[in-house]
Design a protein around this motif. Structure first.
Motif, PDB file in Angstrom:
ATOM      1  N   LEU A 134      54.438  12.645  12.044  1.00  0.00           N
ATOM      2  CA  LEU A 134      54.836  11.154  12.031  1.00  0.00           C
ATOM      3  C   LEU A 134      55.557  11.037  13.311  1.00  0.00           C
ATOM      4  O   LEU A 134      55.649   9.819  13.501  1.00  0.00           O
ATOM      5  CB  LEU A 134      55.824  10.845  10.818  1.00  0.00           C
ATOM      6  CG  LEU A 134      54.992  11.023   9.391  1.00  0.00           C
ATOM      7  CD1 LEU A 134      56.078  10.493   8.172  1.00  0.00           C
ATOM      8  CD2 LEU A 134      53.873  10.107   9.339  1.00  0.00           C
ATOM      9  N   ASN A 138      50.920   7.250  15.034  1.00  0.00           N
ATOM     10  CA  ASN A 138      51.446   5.874  14.677  1.00  0.00           C
ATOM     11  C   ASN A 138      50.627   5.680  13.661  1.00  0.00           C
ATOM     12  O   ASN A 138      49.532   4.855  13.995  1.00  0.00           O
ATOM     13  CB  ASN A 138      51.590   5.008  15.707  1.00  0.00           C
ATOM     14  CG  ASN A 138      52.538   5.522  16.895  1.00  0.00           C
ATOM     15  OD1 ASN A 138      53.065   6.342  16.580  1.00  0.00           O
ATOM     16  ND2 ASN A 138      52.652   4.691  18.039  1.00  0.00           N
ATOM     17  N   GLN A 142      51.209   1.189  13.838  1.00  0.00           N
ATOM     18  CA  GLN A 142      52.190   0.621  14.083  1.00  0.00           C
ATOM     19  C   GLN A 142      52.840   0.974  15.325  1.00  0.00           C
ATOM     20  O   GLN A 142      53.121   2.178  15.565  1.00  0.00           O
ATOM     21  CB  GLN A 142      53.335   1.159  12.801  1.00  0.00           C
ATOM     22  CG  GLN A 142      54.655   0.358  13.158  1.00  0.00           C
ATOM     23  CD  GLN A 142      55.696   0.410  11.892  1.00  0.00           C
ATOM     24  OE1 GLN A 142      55.011   0.296  10.662  1.00  0.00           O
ATOM     25  NE2 GLN A 142      56.896   0.632  12.008  1.00  0.00           N
ATOM     26  N   TYR A 146      56.460   5.468  12.068  1.00  0.00           N
ATOM     27  CA  TYR A 146      57.364   5.222  11.052  1.00  0.00           C
ATOM     28  C   TYR A 146      58.887   5.814  11.643  1.00  0.00           C
ATOM     29  O   TYR A 146      59.841   5.558  11.060  1.00  0.00           O
ATOM     30  CB  TYR A 146      57.018   5.844   9.779  1.00  0.00           C
ATOM     31  CG  TYR A 146      55.863   5.250   9.170  1.00  0.00           C
ATOM     32  CD1 TYR A 146      55.733   3.909   9.068  1.00  0.00           C
ATOM     33  CD2 TYR A 146      55.040   6.021   8.308  1.00  0.00           C
ATOM     34  CE1 TYR A 146      54.770   3.411   8.198  1.00  0.00           C
ATOM     35  CE2 TYR A 146      54.115   5.385   7.916  1.00  0.00           C
ATOM     36  CZ  TYR A 146      53.719   4.119   7.571  1.00  0.00           C
ATOM     37  OH  TYR A 146      52.804   3.515   7.064  1.00  0.00           O
ATOM     38  N   ALA A 157      61.770  -0.170  13.189  1.00  0.00           N
ATOM     39  CA  ALA A 157      60.668   0.539  12.609  1.00  0.00           C
ATOM     40  C   ALA A 157      60.368  -0.281  11.171  1.00  0.00           C
ATOM     41  O   ALA A 157      59.444  -0.500  10.766  1.00  0.00           O
ATOM     42  CB  ALA A 157      60.828   1.989  12.309  1.00  0.00           C
ATOM     43  N   TYR A 161      57.466  -2.776  10.182  1.00  0.00           N
ATOM     44  CA  TYR A 161      56.812  -2.518   8.890  1.00  0.00           C
ATOM     45  C   TYR A 161      56.695  -3.470   7.823  1.00  0.00           C
ATOM     46  O   TYR A 161      55.365  -4.175   7.613  1.00  0.00           O
ATOM     47  CB  TYR A 161      57.406  -1.349   8.353  1.00  0.00           C
ATOM     48  CG  TYR A 161      56.527  -0.776   6.990  1.00  0.00           C
ATOM     49  CD1 TYR A 161      55.569  -0.027   6.977  1.00  0.00           C
ATOM     50  CD2 TYR A 161      56.786  -1.469   5.738  1.00  0.00           C
ATOM     51  CE1 TYR A 161      54.639   0.364   6.136  1.00  0.00           C
ATOM     52  CE2 TYR A 161      55.847  -1.170   4.791  1.00  0.00           C
ATOM     53  CZ  TYR A 161      54.746  -0.287   5.028  1.00  0.00           C
ATOM     54  OH  TYR A 161      53.868   0.206   3.973  1.00  0.00           O
ATOM     55  N   SER A 206      59.919   2.928   2.847  1.00  0.00           N
ATOM     56  CA  SER A 206      59.657   2.033   3.970  1.00  0.00           C
ATOM     57  C   SER A 206      60.838   1.202   4.337  1.00  0.00           C
ATOM     58  O   SER A 206      62.103   1.495   4.211  1.00  0.00           O
ATOM     59  CB  SER A 206      58.395   1.337   4.092  1.00  0.00           C
ATOM     60  OG  SER A 206      57.626   2.233   4.432  1.00  0.00           O
ATOM     61  N   ASP A 227      63.321   7.871   2.717  1.00  0.00           N
ATOM     62  CA  ASP A 227      62.160   7.846   3.497  1.00  0.00           C
ATOM     63  C   ASP A 227      62.854   8.799   4.739  1.00  0.00           C
ATOM     64  O   ASP A 227      63.887   9.153   4.884  1.00  0.00           O
ATOM     65  CB  ASP A 227      62.063   6.508   4.080  1.00  0.00           C
ATOM     66  CG  ASP A 227      60.658   6.278   4.780  1.00  0.00           C
ATOM     67  OD1 ASP A 227      59.688   5.577   4.034  1.00  0.00           O
ATOM     68  OD2 ASP A 227      60.383   6.800   5.916  1.00  0.00           O
ATOM     69  N   MET A 232      64.124   2.512  10.079  1.00  0.00           N
ATOM     70  CA  MET A 232      63.418   2.363   8.818  1.00  0.00           C
ATOM     71  C   MET A 232      64.136   2.034   7.608  1.00  0.00           C
ATOM     72  O   MET A 232      64.536   0.953   7.056  1.00  0.00           O
ATOM     73  CB  MET A 232      62.240   3.340   8.608  1.00  0.00           C
ATOM     74  CG  MET A 232      61.323   2.718   7.231  1.00  0.00           C
ATOM     75  SD  MET A 232      60.194   1.528   7.816  1.00  0.00           S
ATOM     76  CE  MET A 232      58.863   2.579   8.373  1.00  0.00           C
ATOM     77  N   GLU A 275      49.370   8.775   2.688  1.00  0.00           N
ATOM     78  CA  GLU A 275      49.909   8.869   3.975  1.00  0.00           C
ATOM     79  C   GLU A 275      50.610  10.335   4.162  1.00  0.00           C
ATOM     80  O   GLU A 275      51.396  10.600   5.218  1.00  0.00           O
ATOM     81  CB  GLU A 275      51.078   7.869   4.503  1.00  0.00           C
ATOM     82  CG  GLU A 275      50.097   6.451   4.364  1.00  0.00           C
ATOM     83  CD  GLU A 275      50.804   5.432   5.194  1.00  0.00           C
ATOM     84  OE1 GLU A 275      52.041   5.443   5.347  1.00  0.00           O
ATOM     85  OE2 GLU A 275      49.842   4.327   5.548  1.00  0.00           O
TER      86      GLU A 275
END
Ligand SMILES: C[S@@+](CC[C@H](N)C(=O)[O-])C[C@H]1O[C@@H](n2cnc3c(N)ncnc32)[C@H](O)[C@@H]1O
Length: 375
Positions: A134, A138, A142, A146, A157, A161, A206, A227, A232, A275
């Motif tokens: 991660l 991306n 994004q 993240y 972030a 998102y 997120s 997360d 984020m 993911e």
């Protein structure tokens, strides 16, 4: 139009930016509704017959063969290219608003989280190392990914998102109804009307768009969300506060948390499976089993792209995201036998199963891996 849920943390587009975002949304809808259906038609009428002629009458037998043949077709090439372009345009359109709004949003975040009556909480770990993949990839393009965290007050972030997610889901996914959490909450209300979880955990939260509906649906419960990204989570915390929701956010890996054994009655995740790697998913399921209290339930929701239910053509077309949209784990999720993995994690066979959950906004259904720990 794109944002049906307004709050103080949301990046607000000016008139020109809103116009550009509407254009991207219209383009995405056009590509999905009008161009994409042509892929199957050209496969049936052009690609497959040409492949058969070149291979002594047989059809493509593997995803790799079918993918190679499809990628040589001009219609499919055009769809791939336009789809990728629409994704890049989306982040550009969202990015200009997010970056212009960044100073105001940082100020809001500090204000919302410094006030005396903060409802929830934020636990960041300065020594936490986000998963290497991660930091390198991306996911779905994004900007910054993240995990990126620029400084001790960064919220970008999360801002990217949420604003990107609103457009990405074509105006449906992260708004007032948040159809993913809404679908799980509606299923629980119908099938377990007396279930009153005391502690709830949302893994891979997120911006917290799916965590907040649990705090609203179960006001007596303590809702936790985790997360890997500090920026984020900082955004998610401020966003939840601005919506008046009591959620406690933690910087943790879903596969290795530090919560006590059997400390949650309900564990959920939304769009996390596709993911994460096979190894992380198995770790997350083991962690789910460890953290569930007796009688507790888990519902891990994601997109319904299981390859065993799809034709070879559909499998290949759906894996577009792997090659062109930075989704390295999309295909391994689609191939996974998650119910067997849940049993390997400890769930009894009769308490581990898959549910098709009707979407609240939009047609179709979500995939849910449901498990229960015997009381
Ligand atoms: C598609 S987003 C999930 C969206 C969110 N649940 C929602 O419904 O709005 C996936 C999130 O999972 C997080 N993530 C990825 N790997 C993780 C891991 N090993 N542990 C915890 N979170 C992870 C990412 O940082 C990202 O924010």
């Amino acid at each position: 139009m794109v944002h049906d849920l307004q709050h103080r943390m949301l990046a607000r587009p000016d008139a020109e930016e809103a116009g550009r975002q509407r254009y991207v949304l219209a383009m995405k809808r056009y590509l999905t509704g009008r161009i994409r259906p042509g892929n199957e038609a050209v496969y049936d009428h052009e690609v497959r017959p040409a492949f058969s002629r070149a291979h002594a009458g047989r059809e493509p037998a593997t995803r790799a063969e079918l993918r190679e043949a499809l990628l040589a077709n001009p219609h499919y090439q055009a769809w791939c290219s336009l789809n990728r372009t629409s994704q890049e345009m989306m982040w550009q359109a969202v990015g200009e608003t997010v970056l212009r709004e960044a100073p105001r949003m940082r100020e809001q975040a500090q204000h919302l989280c410094a006030q005396r009556e903060v409802l929830g909480g934020l636990r960041l770990d300065p020594d936490f190392e986000p998963p290497e993949v991660l930091q390198r990839v991306n996911i779905h393009l994004q900007p910054g990914g993240y995990a990126r965290t620029l400084d001790a007050e960064d919220i970008l972030a999360g801002a990217f998102y949420e604003s990107g997610g609103n457009l990405y889901s074509m105006g449906r996914g992260m708004g007032a109804k948040d159809s993913k959490a809404g679908a799980v909450i509606a299923w629980l209300a119908e099938h377990h009307p007396d279930f009153r979880p005391r502690r709830i955990l949302d893994m891979g939260c997120s911006a917290g768009a799916s965590s907040v509906p649990y705090a609203q649906a179960f006001p007596d419960a303590e809702v936790h969300a985790l997360d890997i990204g500090a920026a984020m989570l900082r955004y998610a915390h401020a966003r939840a506060e601005s919506l008046g929701a009591r959620v406690f956010f933690h910087q943790l890996d879903a596969a290795a948390t530090d919560f006590d054994d059997e400390s949650f009655d309900l564990i959920v995740s939304h769009n996390l499976f596709h993911e994460i790697s096979d190894e992380t998913r198995r770790g997350m399921l083991a962690e789910t089993w460890r953290l569930l209290a007796p009688g507790g339930m888990c519902l891990h929701q994601d997109v319904a792209i299981q390859n065993r239910t799809r034709s070879l053509f559909e499998q290949v077309e759906r894996s577009w995201d792997v090659e062109f949209n930075n989704e390295p784990f999309w295909e391994c999720y689609a191939d996974a036998d998650i119910v067997s993995e849940m049993q390997a994690a400890g769930f009894p066979a009769e308490d581990a199963r898959e549910l098709p959950l009707p979407k609240i906004s939009g047609p179709g259904h979500w995939y849910v891996a449901f498990g229960r720990k015997p009381a």
